[in-house]
Design an enzyme around this catalytic site. Sequence first.
Site, mmCIF file in Angstrom:
data_model
loop_
_atom_site.group_PDB
_atom_site.id
_atom_site.type_symbol
_atom_site.label_atom_id
_atom_site.label_comp_id
_atom_site.label_asym_id
_atom_site.label_seq_id
_atom_site.Cartn_x
_atom_site.Cartn_y
_atom_site.Cartn_z
ATOM 1 N N ASP A 224 5.321 -2.998 -9.876
ATOM 2 C CA ASP A 224 5.149 -1.602 -9.512
ATOM 3 C C ASP A 224 4.613 -0.883 -10.743
ATOM 4 O OD1 ASP A 224 5.183 0.800 -8.148
ATOM 5 O OD2 ASP A 224 7.223 0.536 -7.390
ATOM 6 N N TRP A 225 4.051 0.277 -10.539
ATOM 7 C CA TRP A 225 3.346 0.957 -11.624
ATOM 8 C C TRP A 225 4.323 1.391 -12.730
ATOM 9 C CZ3 TRP A 225 0.616 -1.307 -8.483
ATOM 10 C CH2 TRP A 225 -0.769 -1.198 -8.417
#
Length: 814
Positions: A224-225
């Site tokens: 995930d970012w």
Amino acid sequence: MPNHIEHLVRQLTLDEKIALLAGADAWHTVAIPRLGIPAIKVTDGPNGARGVSRNGIHTSACFPIGVAMGATWNPALVRQIGEALAEETKDKGAHILLAPTVNIHRSPLAGRNFECFSEDPYLTGVMAAAYITGLQSRGVGACIKHFVCNDSEFERFSISSDVGERPLREIYLRPFEMAIKQAKPWSLMSAYNRINGVWASENRRLLVEILKGEWQFDGLVMSDWYGTYSARATHNGLDLEMPGPARWLNREHVLAALERGDLRESDLDDKVYRLLRTIERVGGFANPTPAIEQANDRPEHRTLIRRAGVESIVLLKNEGRILPLNPSQGQSIAVIGANAHWAAIMGGGSSEVAPHYVVTPLQGIRARAGEQCVVDYAIGTPIFRRLPNIDPAWVRIPASDRPGVQLDYYTDLDFGGEPVRTDTLTTLEASWFGDRIEYLNLTTFAAKLSCELLPPHTGHYHIGMSCVGQARVWLDGELVLDRWEKELMDGNEQRQTIALETGRRHRLVVEFRWPTPGNWRAVQVGLWPEREDDPIAEAVELAARSHVAIVFAGLTKEWESEGFDRIDMELPGRQNELIRRVAAVNPRTIVVLNAGSPVHMPWIDEVAAVIQAWYGGQEAGNAIADVLFGDADPGGRLPTTFPKRLADNPAYINYPGENGHVLYGEGLFVGYRYYDRKGIEPLFPFGFGLSYTEFSYDRLQLSAPMMRPDETITVSVDVTNIGDRPGMEVVQLYIHDRVARLMRPDKELKGFAKVTLQPGETTTVTFTIDRQALSYYDPAVPGWIAEPGTFTVLVGRSVADIRLKASFELVAEG
């Protein structure tokens, strides 16, 4: 593995291999031009494909949210949505859609429940597989997320989800396992959180042993970012760190891991193989030239969004059959509520898109009611957390008659020189994500948002500004709001009262700057007319003189969003008071709820009808009108339990967590499994939903009285529409294990089918039960066990409305 990919891996230098382990920026992978390896692009979903900009530079189709898709109980429809989203993703020049979200509704308060399909792992897995199949059938990769137990937003970057092995396998991993084995997604996103103390992005047991080992997942695992936290991510299953540039999967840490022996060269090659295989699957090698972003408002997508909205709408109450409404009777209709005029069509956070257009419920009702009905509107009560965006009809590009707001970018933080880029917005709201601003390659910048404001009424207005960054607002050359020297991450709204005149073009300018590197920046200016009277009293007066009152209540993306959880199940503001006061003067009061998760309904016995409309995308108003006026049967069924009160929820005692840990203390008993076992009656049970017609269930038959573990049993049931209208029904099949060595839920969903029947029509619905449908996970083995014994098949309209039962024996092998 294709020979050309093997050949590419052999030709790559060590530094080039390492370079491929992280993104080039927020949305692209790294290209290796020397070897003809292109970059591929990802974009956010799941209810649309946004593209790079969050500011509507290229608009997108906005589909119903994930829980609404779950509420359709229609995998074929969800597959069609996946196919449409593939076209939308290609419109944004992207190759992978960061979707679907398949986390579980563990608590009604979780901020991203609206993104997720259901509280049930089986329903979630079936819907996820359909979504992925549709998407990838058109050459666009799915990225199933968030792996795993990312079931709340509280301390989401650090919380440890502490969960036992059985619920981990049977509830939280199960939908991922189903979707991966059935639909084979080309990529997967690890979660932000920890699982039993270990970060998801470096959890070797989950990513290597289970995902890539047991399940044989051959796709790409991306973070995930900003969801990587240490150099351990180099050698524990993560293939791609996002966004780029690399923080942990970089040259320093990868070389150190190789030198220590934590990372073998063959493991490094496997990561590169997975990325190159993904590039091949999404057509990157065949079409290496990046496509430009564009907005295509397709009529067929409009139709699909409207149909999906109809099939997601759940009729919860219909006392005296007040619905459907008959426009030919010439009724006066009072439409009340903020969400009727400011349509709540999606939740907040990374799933947001800038829609091509929005049909509000008020517009949909007026269009369908026609000239024979009088439709009047009153807000009743505002529910805004911040002042609402300025109506796009009120703003013009400076010195023109073109609607919109002019957005000028500057490299000089004090607006020196000429703008380096100019865009057009619809209103005074803009946000930017990533280390560098889209299109400009800037880490620091200034922006000026300018418009001429044409207020419809002379009077006093409240103007409000919130920002992540530094900003100030000028009205007709006068500074009215000032946060020019404030801290960057404040985000709180500053308000002021101003005077505006109708017929005058007021010049409104917002100056914004971001002087340091960062990944999230935003500014928003809202406007709201000042009024001295009570807006609820106005709504009550309107309701009292109308034949029917439709109150739109619920939440918005300000209350349901990525980044935070709800604090309770209450409707914000004075909505409960509004509903009760309207119902007191009009017995024909209908409540339409826009919300992505359950809300408290203390007025449920005081109103005639209740509809759960979720967030229905850009066609929400038309879909709601289709159901209200009977042009379509309400096709939705609840994919999650609606409790009477928050304290009844199984996660209540352990939610949201403390000291960095949240205990999944309810174990297997998530959602309806808990309410069944505890004998707690919910407000509305899992699978519930009324129709405008009635259905009968007859002739439940099993193909055999017993089965062996390597066999299957077919279940058939006749369903008849015994009413006088066409209708949609969702036939649900649950399994009960009468005697088990380990504790099991009383009922587990193992099959469902959606059918549309004409009056008097009968259809035979069939299900197949296999070994997996009868199995539970035994950590002592470890493995899935189908234990010999008696099983009961329960078929009905919801988990609490079982119409027919039958039993069979599972016999031991041999």
